[in-house]
Design a protein around this motif. Structure first.
Motif, PDB file in Angstrom:
ATOM      1  N   LYS A  62       0.814  -1.305   0.151  1.00 58.40           N
ATOM      2  CA  LYS A  62      -0.107  -0.025   0.053  1.00 58.40           C
ATOM      3  C   LYS A  62       0.969   1.401  -0.247  1.00 58.40           C
ATOM      4  CE  LYS A  62      -4.056  -2.049   2.382  1.00 58.40           C
ATOM      5  NZ  LYS A  62      -4.811  -1.922   3.616  1.00 58.40           N
ATOM      6  N   ALA A  63       1.906   1.254   0.562  1.00 55.93           N
ATOM      7  CA  ALA A  63       2.685   2.528   0.720  1.00 55.93           C
ATOM      8  C   ALA A  63       3.551   2.708  -0.489  1.00 55.93           C
ATOM      9  CB  ALA A  63       3.993   2.234   2.065  1.00 55.93           C
ATOM     10  N   SER A  64       3.990   1.561  -0.982  1.00 57.26           N
ATOM     11  CA  SER A  64       4.532   1.905  -2.464  1.00 57.26           C
ATOM     12  C   SER A  64       3.498   2.125  -3.344  1.00 57.26           C
ATOM     13  CB  SER A  64       5.032   0.548  -2.878  1.00 57.26           C
ATOM     14  OG  SER A  64       4.338  -0.718  -3.085  1.00 57.26           O
ATOM     15  N   THR A  86       0.954   4.065  -2.793  1.00 65.25           N
ATOM     16  CA  THR A  86       0.799   5.287  -2.735  1.00 65.25           C
ATOM     17  C   THR A  86       1.882   6.277  -3.020  1.00 65.25           C
ATOM     18  OG1 THR A  86      -0.593   4.715  -0.724  1.00 65.25           O
ATOM     19  CG2 THR A  86      -0.013   7.186  -0.904  1.00 65.25           C
ATOM     20  N   LEU A  87       3.245   5.885  -3.191  1.00 62.22           N
ATOM     21  CA  LEU A  87       4.233   6.769  -3.448  1.00 62.22           C
ATOM     22  C   LEU A  87       4.058   6.895  -5.126  1.00 62.22           C
ATOM     23  CD1 LEU A  87       7.212   5.482  -1.457  1.00 62.22           C
ATOM     24  CD2 LEU A  87       6.332   7.763  -1.299  1.00 62.22           C
ATOM     25  N   GLU A  88       3.744   5.922  -5.791  1.00 64.02           N
ATOM     26  CA  GLU A  88       3.779   5.747  -7.277  1.00 64.02           C
ATOM     27  C   GLU A  88       2.471   6.647  -7.604  1.00 64.02           C
ATOM     28  OE1 GLU A  88       5.535   4.217  -9.739  1.00 64.02           O
ATOM     29  OE2 GLU A  88       6.774   3.561  -7.975  1.00 64.02           O
ATOM     30  N   ASP A  89       1.450   6.643  -6.777  1.00 67.56           N
ATOM     31  CA  ASP A  89       0.367   7.535  -7.201  1.00 67.56           C
ATOM     32  C   ASP A  89       0.713   8.924  -7.003  1.00 67.56           C
ATOM     33  OD1 ASP A  89      -1.459   5.493  -7.781  1.00 67.56           O
ATOM     34  OD2 ASP A  89      -2.203   5.558  -5.763  1.00 67.56           O
ATOM     35  N   LEU A  90       1.437   9.301  -5.995  1.00 69.73           N
ATOM     36  CA  LEU A  90       2.122  10.690  -5.756  1.00 69.73           C
ATOM     37  C   LEU A  90       2.780  10.839  -6.936  1.00 69.73           C
ATOM     38  CD1 LEU A  90       2.702  10.736  -1.812  1.00 69.73           C
ATOM     39  CD2 LEU A  90       1.003  11.980  -3.334  1.00 69.73           C
TER      40      LEU A  90
END
Length: 153
Positions: free
Chosen positions: A135-137, A139-143
């Motif tokens: 989930k964290a990775s 989210t970073l990709e989306d950002l």
């Protein structure tokens, strides 16, 4: 008659009263088949080897005592005087063997990992760290993608 009876009597008794040296009366060097000088040299070498073995044994005992002291310090256990005495006997400055030092280092790394935030999170029973990482990775990709689309950035 005396020589005839005396000689046979001597053979019969095995020469117990004789003046000749028997096997039991030989010196230790003669019993080993060595000269006196060779025997003394052999005994000296044995003494030196024993001293070397004793020194190596004392060194190993001091290394073990050092190892035990490390764990006593780590877990705040009371110190033992025999460990201190063994270390003092060798000279006081004892290094741990490489294998033991590696074991202690690995143990310390595991302790640090358990004390970290992620280590504490892994102790929670219903928490799946792999799904949190995914989930964290994501989210970073989306950002990153939204930052590329943004004209201001």
């Amino acid at each position: 008659v005396k020589s005839m009876v005396g000689g046979q009597l001597k053979n019969l008794t095995g020469g117990l009263g004789g003046e000749e040296k028997s096997e039991g009366e030989k010196s230790p060097a003669e019993a080993q088949g060595m000269t006196r000088e060779e025997y003394e040299e052999y005994q000296r070498q044995l003494g030196e080897e024993k001293m070397e073995r004793d020194a190596q044994f004392a060194q190993r005992k001091a290394e073990r005592a050092t190892y035990v002291q490390v764990f006593r310090d780590k877990y705040r256990l009371p110190k033992n005087e025999t460990d201190d005495n063994q270390i003092q006997l060798v000279g006081g400055d004892v290094e741990l063997p490489k294998e033991l030092a590696k074991m202690i280092e690995q143990d310390n790394e595991e302790e640090e990992e358990k004390n970290s935030v992620i280590g504490q999170l892994s102790n929670i029973q219903n928490l799946d760290l792999d799904s949190l990482k995914d989930k964290a990775s994501a989210t970073l990709e989306d950002l990153k993608q939204s930052a590329e689309k943004c004209a201001v950035m």
